[in-house]
Design an enzyme around this catalytic site. Structure first.
Site, short mmCIF file in Angstrom:
data_model
loop_
_atom_site.label_atom_id
_atom_site.label_comp_id
_atom_site.label_asym_id
_atom_site.label_seq_id
_atom_site.Cartn_x
_atom_site.Cartn_y
_atom_site.Cartn_z
CG HIS A 97 34.15 27.11 -7.21
ND1 HIS A 97 34.81 26.24 -6.37
CD2 HIS A 97 32.86 26.72 -7.24
CE1 HIS A 97 33.94 25.35 -5.93
NE2 HIS A 97 32.75 25.61 -6.44
CD GLU A 169 29.49 27.32 -4.27
OE1 GLU A 169 28.61 26.63 -4.79
OE2 GLU A 169 30.59 27.52 -4.79
P1 PGA Z 1 27.95 20.98 -4.57
O1 PGA Z 1 29.02 21.94 -5.25
O2 PGA Z 1 26.60 21.30 -5.18
O3 PGA Z 1 28.42 19.60 -4.89
O4 PGA Z 1 27.97 21.29 -3.12
C1 PGA Z 1 28.76 23.29 -5.44
C2 PGA Z 1 30.01 23.95 -5.93
O5 PGA Z 1 31.09 23.69 -5.40
O6 PGA Z 1 29.98 24.75 -6.86
#
Ligand code: PGA
Length: 263
Positions: A97, A169
């Site tokens: 992450h 992501e």
């Molecule tokens: P968010 O976070 O859905 O609040 O954008 C996603 C994440 O950081 O895993």
């Protein structure tokens, strides 16, 4: 192996122990009202993992995940948490992450090693991959994603890959980084997911490329989840802030299940 979409709730450090257990109970109860055709993963902070696991125990397809893991199994590593200590409670664990990368300095190689360690313990890694805003502006998105994938392909054997969940992501799309920026275009997200699948196909074959589940993460909520999950090739979502609200998370599960199709 049955291929199902995945919805991950990453609660980060947002909830107290008490609140997290309450959210888990509500999610469990609300999910009972609909047939579950996806894997739902709740990721509380470490001390709350056993309590949340107890809440969802026995609910098929609802699992618990950790938010990170140490690269080491035992030793003088103050403040870190061993895979061995979460293993009795989790079937999943997020690695890579961007918030962990920023705080702890994890690089692609370490993330790949953590994923391999989890797989050795029969825990499915949910591996986040994505470029920062700066990298995006420099046109480096594909290079960033390809490099992270290359590290994974070097250390994770073919036989383990079906247990891996990947998550594209983009760091700039995470709600806490986003401010007023528009949501990423689902077609653009799909094009990056296809880059990842292409690498899987090149390393293994088309069957494996299709089998590994790849999610989208970043500002997902109950209104936009379907826009991403309906793209054949995107197998679910990783949700941060919206996942701390039981009704929103369950609405996201319903939205994904409604539109998800296999490529
Ligand atoms: P968010 O976070 O859905 O609040 O954008 C996603 C994440 O950081 O895993």
């Amino acid at each position: 192996m049955d291929i199902r979409p995945v919805i991950v709730g990453n609660w980060k450090m947002q909830l107290s122990h008490k609140a997290a257990v309450e959210v888990a109970r509500s999610v469990r109860d609300l999910l009972k009202a609909q047939p579950l055709t996806s894997d739902v993963v709740l990721c509380p902070s470490y001390p709350t993992i056993p309590a949340v696991q107890e809440v969802v125990q026995g609910v098929e397809q609802v699992g618990v995940g950790a938010q990170n893991i140490s690269l080491e199994e035992r030793g003088a590593f103050t403040g870190q948490v061993s895979v061995q200590d979460v293993k009795p409670f989790v079937s999943w664990c997020i690695v890579g992450h961007s918030e962990v990368k920023a705080a702890m300095g994890d690089d692609d190689q370490m993330i790949a090693q953590k994923a391999a360690l989890l797989l050795n313990h029969d825990i499915s890694p949910i591996i986040c991959i994505g470029e920062t805003e700066e990298e995006r502006n420099l046109g480096q998105t594909i290079a960033v994603v390809e490099k992270a994938m290359k590290e994974l392909l070097q250390v994770i054997p073919r036989t383990s890959f079906p247990k891996v969940v990947l998550c594209y992501e983009p760091v700039w799309a995470i709600s806490s980084n986003r401010e007023e920026a528009p949501m990423p275009d689902p077609q653009e997200i799909l094009s990056i997911v296809m880059v990842m699948r292409k690498q899987l196909a090149a390393a293994f074959d088309a069957q494996m490329a299709n089998r590994v589940r790849i999610l989208y993460g970043g500002s997902v909520n109950e209104h936009n989840a379907a826009d991403y999950a309906k793209e054949p090739g995107i197998d679910g979502v990783l949700v941060g802030s919206a996942s701390t609200h039981p009704k929103q998370l369950v609405d996201i599960v319903a939205a994904v299940q409604k539109v998800w199709t296999r490529a």
